[in-house]
Scaffold this motif. Sequence first.
Motif, PDB file in Angstrom:
ATOM      1  N   LEU A   1      32.900  29.442  18.983  1.00 27.73           N
ATOM      2  CA  LEU A   1      33.463  30.426  19.909  1.00 27.73           C
ATOM      3  C   LEU A   1      33.640  29.825  21.296  1.00 27.73           C
TER       4      LEU A   1
ATOM      5  N   LEU B   1      36.694  27.741  21.303  1.00 28.24           N
ATOM      6  CA  LEU B   1      37.877  28.611  21.300  1.00 28.24           C
ATOM      7  C   LEU B   1      38.124  29.214  22.687  1.00 28.24           C
ATOM      8  N   PHE B   2      37.080  29.758  23.252  1.00 26.97           N
ATOM      9  CA  PHE B   2      37.233  30.397  24.565  1.00 26.97           C
ATOM     10  C   PHE B   2      37.604  29.374  25.636  1.00 26.97           C
TER      11      PHE B   2
ATOM     12  N   VAL C   1      32.692  42.784  17.488  1.00 16.39           N
ATOM     13  CA  VAL C   1      32.928  42.595  16.060  1.00 16.39           C
ATOM     14  C   VAL C   1      31.606  42.755  15.328  1.00 16.39           C
TER      15      VAL C   1
ATOM     16  N   THR D   1      38.177  36.429  15.035  1.00 16.60           N
ATOM     17  CA  THR D   1      37.899  36.367  16.459  1.00 16.60           C
ATOM     18  C   THR D   1      39.070  35.747  17.205  1.00 16.60           C
ATOM     19  N   ALA D   2      39.654  34.717  16.619  1.00 16.04           N
ATOM     20  CA  ALA D   2      40.759  34.043  17.274  1.00 16.04           C
ATOM     21  C   ALA D   2      41.924  35.017  17.467  1.00 16.04           C
TER      22      ALA D   2
ATOM     23  N   ILE E   1      35.246  39.830   2.199  1.00 17.97           N
ATOM     24  CA  ILE E   1      35.258  38.837   3.276  1.00 17.97           C
ATOM     25  C   ILE E   1      34.446  39.342   4.468  1.00 17.97           C
TER      26      ILE E   1
ATOM     27  N   LEU F   1      41.735  38.290  17.680  1.00 22.35           N
ATOM     28  CA  LEU F   1      41.334  39.199  18.739  1.00 22.35           C
ATOM     29  C   LEU F   1      41.510  38.546  20.096  1.00 22.35           C
ATOM     30  N   LEU F   2      41.118  37.295  20.091  1.00 20.26           N
ATOM     31  CA  LEU F   2      41.083  36.531  21.315  1.00 20.26           C
ATOM     32  C   LEU F   2      42.465  36.367  21.909  1.00 20.26           C
TER      33      LEU F   2
ATOM     34  N   LEU G   1      27.956  30.733  15.117  1.00 17.45           N
ATOM     35  CA  LEU G   1      29.323  30.933  15.589  1.00 17.45           C
ATOM     36  C   LEU G   1      29.468  30.670  17.082  1.00 17.45           C
TER      37      LEU G   1
ATOM     38  N   THR H   1      36.860  32.595   8.241  1.00 20.13           N
ATOM     39  CA  THR H   1      37.472  33.908   8.359  1.00 20.13           C
ATOM     40  C   THR H   1      36.993  34.605   9.606  1.00 20.13           C
ATOM     41  N   LYS H   2      35.697  34.526   9.850  1.00 15.54           N
ATOM     42  CA  LYS H   2      35.177  35.180  11.048  1.00 15.54           C
ATOM     43  C   LYS H   2      35.825  34.582  12.283  1.00 15.54           C
ATOM     44  N   ARG H   3      35.979  33.273  12.238  1.00 15.53           N
ATOM     45  CA  ARG H   3      36.598  32.623  13.387  1.00 15.53           C
ATOM     46  C   ARG H   3      38.042  33.064  13.541  1.00 15.53           C
TER      47      ARG H   3
ATOM     48  N   LEU I   1      33.865  40.170  24.157  1.00 19.76           N
ATOM     49  CA  LEU I   1      34.770  40.166  22.994  1.00 19.76           C
ATOM     50  C   LEU I   1      34.059  39.846  21.673  1.00 19.76           C
TER      51      LEU I   1
END
Lengths: 312, 446
Positions: A160, A163-164, A182, B9-10, A144, B12-13, A156, B4-6, A178
Amino acid sequence: MSTAIGPDATSAMPAVNPRGVDRHGDMPSVGRGPRESILSRTGAMLVMAVFTLYFLVPIWWLLVASTKSRGDLFSTNPLWFADFRLFENIGALLAHRDGVYLKWILNSLLYAGLGAVVATILAAMCGYALAKYRFPGRETIFNIVLGGVLVPATALALPLFLLFSRVQLTDTFWAVFLPSVVSPFGVYLSRVFAEASVPDELLEASRLDGAGEIRTFFTVSIRLMFPALITVFLFQFVTIWNNFFLPLIMLRSEELFPVTYGLYAWNSTVNQFPELRTYVLVGSLLSIIPLIITFLLLQRYWRTGLGTGALK
Amino acid sequence: MRHTKRAVTAALLTSAALALTGCAAGGASSGGGGGDAAASCEPAGEDVTLTFTSWIPGIEDAVAIWNEENPDIQVEVQTGPSGNAGTYQNFFNQLEAGNAPDLGQIEYDALPNFRVQDGLVNLGACEDVLAAEDQFLDWTWGQVTLGTEDEVYGIPQDQGPMALFYRSDLFEQAGIEVPTTWEEYREAAVTIREQGGYITNFSQTDINQFAGFVWQAGGQWFANDGDAWTVELTSDESMTVAEYWQDLIENDLVSTYPAWTDEWNNAYNSGEVWTWNSAVWGANSILSGAPDTAGNWSVALAPQWNEGDAVAGNWGGSSIAVFNGTDHLYEAAKFALWLNTSEEALTSLNETAQIYPATEAGLDLPVLKEGVEFYGGQPIYDVFAEAAAQVSPDFVWGPTMTQTYADVSDGFKAAASGSSTLMEALEKGQESTIKALEAQSIPVAE
């Protein structure tokens, strides 16, 4: 990349030569071997020269353009100096808008430097765990993470941002920092390096001596992985430094911009505000200096690191 | 994979968010809302902080004056690249996320796009705004009402009335009269070409300049009757303008350097190109792009299509709009009006960013009455003030101008290289624009 390819190519050159000499000794047809070798050598040199020129001309242009006044920029030879005004231009750039440019450079160093350090540590721990511990789902997790390498950062950025926005972190330092810590590619490299450079026997020994897993990692394993981690750090440093799309989407406050985005914002309005053109040029020139320094300092490690990875 | 990446990140976020709630508080002022139907224009009755996004450098100086005078309505300036270079896309993202700024800079040609996407608050709800109509030039007001009666989707900030920049020294040496009609302009072009120069450069990329020509000719590119959009890129006036320039291109009477490049600047700086049909803000572009020609330029009213006419086109100009989701319409409108009508704000904007005001009174600012050294001391802004009064109030922009510009520009590039014509470019632009509208489910009239 070009810096890495260069030395490899030159070190390959002498290997061609002895073979040519040998053949020359064996066969009576005089001159055939050496001619071939000279030909291929000049050919390779020519190709390399062309590419070096190709890569260096824009930087040369940038250097020359940065030394010119706005008037000379268009009226004089673009590849040669006119009235030398580099220091005046730098002074004007640093004074523009209360030195916001310096702030951008510092921001970039912070995002890229700190971000790459944290990303490297996280990647090292993750890769090490995947290489040295057996647990169910290990390969799935690794695959993954590997898949994450294929997803471009640009794709992304918008998710993102949404989300933020939910957690009201857009337009903050964290919005850029942040996502930067990664690094799926770093995890992949770290795993390969850990497998290659950290012997299981050594881990056994340190366990027997009573060191905990965390202590073993930080005192023993991380040192063995060091050249590899430099590679991860460099990769991530450059990735964050060049990641322009994320700040574009996330940031609105000028004092948070990294230098790439700040220069882009200026450049987008040069038609309307032509005095910005000189600032963009000089700013671009100065902004590559930290990258060059980082590469010169770490290049040695990087080559070893790449080599280690390639063997596996 | 992306999920998955999201998810990573989520995760972590959320952990980070817990740790950092303190830092988050200062961020966006406008809440998540975004769905206030028919916002009312009432004072909040408490201290308010507004966010305002603009890419104009130095606009914070004007805002600082406001903040000084209005402790109860503080404005925070946010910045970014120019509209089409990213800020518009950011606005759309923010509208989607529910954290758009209260106010934003939007050029006239992008307003309909935001209107169609339901991103803007109708300022017509505010009496002060309706009362301010008389202060603005008719046509600039027309750009923000979008063809409606009493709906207002922004406060006009600046404008770009077009005139003719020309090399007065070269014209004099060659004994050519400054052309007052497009017919004379073509004749002058022939004479200038015989002397080795070009009368002007036809820009393949500045489609809004071409739109300004069509605007001057009395043409339209779009119309909206309230229900459906009509696309008229191929209207008679538009085609007339295209044929005129096509003729100049085919006969090698104009150069076709890509605009805003080094070659283009050099063509002006070296005296190869003699005139530029441009907007008021172009004064600054020549000054910086062709510094060796200082003192040799003058400005005249644009050539006319019919002798004796007095009409001008417009190129550029922007407005300050209020975004859906704001909780402070009253205060936002109040600030936007002050920024674009008060003498102190307009003076500040002109000093820091050469903003050319959209109000009647703004055109009489003392700084706009002075002679300009680069133009041989000519008070050039008098010419632009005259042009501003001649701009037609009827020109309407479409809701997908970015796409329209891009498609027409592709065609213009082909025309400049000789493989197509400007007329074909417009025809293709017409088709692709209708397709783009339909793709966004925007009704198109037949």
